[in-house]
Motif scaffolding. Structure first.
Motif, mmCIF file in Angstrom:
data_model
loop_
_atom_site.group_PDB
_atom_site.id
_atom_site.type_symbol
_atom_site.label_atom_id
_atom_site.label_comp_id
_atom_site.label_asym_id
_atom_site.label_seq_id
_atom_site.Cartn_x
_atom_site.Cartn_y
_atom_site.Cartn_z
ATOM 1 N N ARG A 1 103.805 12.878 28.169
ATOM 2 C CA ARG A 1 104.361 12.836 30.353
ATOM 3 C C ARG A 1 103.105 11.856 29.968
ATOM 4 O O ARG A 1 102.934 10.992 31.262
ATOM 5 C CB ARG A 1 103.787 14.205 30.421
ATOM 6 C CG ARG A 1 104.613 15.316 30.770
ATOM 7 C CD ARG A 1 103.348 16.035 31.559
ATOM 8 N NE ARG A 1 102.612 17.208 30.414
ATOM 9 C CZ ARG A 1 101.877 18.096 30.759
ATOM 10 N NH1 ARG A 1 102.278 18.692 31.445
ATOM 11 N NH2 ARG A 1 101.582 18.398 29.627
ATOM 12 N N SER A 2 102.413 11.019 29.354
ATOM 13 C CA SER A 2 101.240 9.708 30.062
ATOM 14 C C SER A 2 101.741 8.870 28.432
ATOM 15 O O SER A 2 100.678 8.696 27.998
ATOM 16 C CB SER A 2 99.941 9.756 30.533
ATOM 17 O OG SER A 2 99.783 10.802 29.283
ATOM 18 N N PRO A 3 102.123 8.590 27.816
ATOM 19 C CA PRO A 3 102.586 7.249 26.922
ATOM 20 C C PRO A 3 102.080 6.568 26.822
ATOM 21 O O PRO A 3 102.115 5.239 25.695
ATOM 22 C CB PRO A 3 104.777 7.626 26.765
ATOM 23 C CG PRO A 3 104.946 7.312 28.079
ATOM 24 C CD PRO A 3 104.148 8.119 29.008
ATOM 25 N N HIS A 4 101.347 5.435 27.776
ATOM 26 C CA HIS A 4 101.358 4.358 28.327
ATOM 27 C C HIS A 4 99.954 4.825 28.672
ATOM 28 O O HIS A 4 99.525 3.477 29.737
ATOM 29 C CB HIS A 4 101.709 3.281 29.814
ATOM 30 C CG HIS A 4 103.320 3.499 29.432
ATOM 31 N ND1 HIS A 4 104.091 2.915 28.207
ATOM 32 C CD2 HIS A 4 104.519 3.848 29.521
ATOM 33 C CE1 HIS A 4 105.517 2.930 27.773
ATOM 34 N NE2 HIS A 4 105.912 3.781 28.995
ATOM 35 N N LEU A 5 99.493 5.936 27.813
ATOM 36 C CA LEU A 5 97.572 5.759 28.711
ATOM 37 C C LEU A 5 96.573 5.105 28.181
ATOM 38 O O LEU A 5 96.243 4.456 29.418
ATOM 39 C CB LEU A 5 97.175 6.647 27.006
ATOM 40 C CG LEU A 5 95.799 7.429 28.127
ATOM 41 C CD1 LEU A 5 96.072 7.845 29.163
ATOM 42 C CD2 LEU A 5 95.258 8.695 27.193
ATOM 43 N N VAL B 1 85.464 1.480 27.283
ATOM 44 C CA VAL B 1 87.084 2.005 27.368
ATOM 45 C C VAL B 1 86.909 3.446 27.148
ATOM 46 O O VAL B 1 87.751 4.546 27.446
ATOM 47 C CB VAL B 1 88.046 1.012 26.850
ATOM 48 C CG1 VAL B 1 89.329 2.279 26.382
ATOM 49 C CG2 VAL B 1 87.850 -0.140 27.381
ATOM 50 N N ILE B 2 86.339 3.950 25.678
ATOM 51 C CA ILE B 2 86.558 5.279 25.147
ATOM 52 C C ILE B 2 85.880 6.344 26.392
ATOM 53 O O ILE B 2 86.772 7.748 26.926
ATOM 54 C CB ILE B 2 85.854 5.512 24.065
ATOM 55 C CG1 ILE B 2 86.425 4.630 23.265
ATOM 56 C CG2 ILE B 2 85.896 6.980 23.760
ATOM 57 C CD1 ILE B 2 85.855 4.350 22.089
ATOM 58 N N CYS B 3 85.042 6.120 27.157
ATOM 59 C CA CYS B 3 83.933 6.933 27.941
ATOM 60 C C CYS B 3 85.426 7.193 29.355
ATOM 61 O O CYS B 3 85.166 8.214 29.736
ATOM 62 C CB CYS B 3 82.783 6.380 28.670
ATOM 63 S SG CYS B 3 81.643 6.359 27.629
ATOM 64 N N LYS B 4 85.880 6.220 30.060
ATOM 65 C CA LYS B 4 86.863 6.384 30.737
ATOM 66 C C LYS B 4 87.572 6.956 30.218
ATOM 67 O O LYS B 4 88.359 7.632 30.677
ATOM 68 C CB LYS B 4 87.651 4.973 31.205
ATOM 69 C CG LYS B 4 88.285 4.771 32.108
ATOM 70 C CD LYS B 4 88.652 3.185 32.945
ATOM 71 C CE LYS B 4 89.455 3.676 34.349
ATOM 72 N NZ LYS B 4 88.781 4.167 35.282
ATOM 73 N N VAL B 5 88.597 7.229 28.769
ATOM 74 C CA VAL B 5 89.079 7.516 28.243
ATOM 75 C C VAL B 5 88.886 9.128 28.041
ATOM 76 O O VAL B 5 90.136 9.824 28.362
ATOM 77 C CB VAL B 5 90.304 7.004 27.378
ATOM 78 C CG1 VAL B 5 90.903 8.184 26.874
ATOM 79 C CG2 VAL B 5 90.890 5.744 27.448
ATOM 80 N N LEU B 6 88.167 8.913 28.521
ATOM 81 C CA LEU B 6 87.586 10.688 28.011
ATOM 82 C C LEU B 6 87.399 11.588 28.846
ATOM 83 O O LEU B 6 86.686 12.654 29.425
ATOM 84 C CB LEU B 6 86.669 10.684 26.681
ATOM 85 C CG LEU B 6 86.722 10.410 25.225
ATOM 86 C CD1 LEU B 6 85.525 10.814 24.441
ATOM 87 C CD2 LEU B 6 87.840 11.224 24.702
#
Length: 203
Positions: free
Chosen positions: A115-119, A158-163
């Motif tokens: 549902r979010s392939p372009h994360l 960026v990892i912080c934002k993703v998590l």
């Protein structure tokens, strides 16, 4: 006193700024037995073979035999090794099927779900903004540390934002990552305090 091997010289912090001559020497012998009985594998083909060999384990608890004499001679080596072995395995220090399970749990955060392939690609504007900000911070400097000031903070942010790490907790998250990388570095200097061990600031 026996002459140090290229690997021993590469591990010296005094040589950390330029270990590449020692790496070049290591590559002349793809598999090199060290004085303490361990082996250093230094070429791509051999390393890939080991990574795909099911007989090789990443779990330090599965290591057989006593601690090599050279490591035992280093102050604090044995207590630190025992502390590492007693820790719960993580994705770096575990083998299949535990490693595969943990990787499967983590992967969707970085490659997206159906549902979010372009994360990650959807974050490009934010990543560009972060990149511009880090470069702007270095604009008037005559000397920079490319790792500390750019190559490290950009991916961690960026990892912080993703998590979903809250903005106010990012500095704490950065600190945890830095400490984890420091303590996993080969032979960091340590000084004993009471019953514990504390890392010493590197020169």
């Amino acid at each position: 006193m026996a002459e140090e091997t290229p690997w021993q010289q590469a591990l010296r912090y005094a040589n950390r700024a330029n270990p590449y001559p020692f790496y070049e020497e290591l590559r002349k012998t793809p598999v090199s037995r060290q004085p303490d009985g361990t082996y250093v594998v230094s070429t791509y083909r051999e390393i890939v073979s080991l990574l795909h060999d099911p007989r090789v384990s990443s779990d330090p608890r599965k290591r057989s035999g006593p601690v090599p004499a050279e490591s035992s001679a280093q102050p604090g080596a044995e207590p630190i090794r025992e502390a590492v072995i007693s820790l719960e395995p993580n994705i770096i220090t575990s083998d299949p099927p535990e490693h595969d399970r943990d990787r499967h749990m983590m992967t969707p955060h970085f490659v997206g779900t159906p549902r979010s392939p372009h994360l990650i690609s959807d974050l490009e504007p934010e990543i560009r903004r972060l990149t511009d900000g880090l470069l702007d911070d270095m604009r008037d400097k005559t000397r920079i540390d490319a790792v500390d000031e750019f190559a490290y903070p950009l991916p961690v942010t960026v990892i912080c934002k993703v998590l979903g790490v809250p903005v106010e907790d990012e500095s704490r998250f950065h600190h945890w990552i830095a400490w984890t990388l420091w303590t996993s570095d080969p032979r960091p200097p340590r000084r004993r305090y009471g019953t514990g061990w504390q890392a010493v600031a590197r020169p």
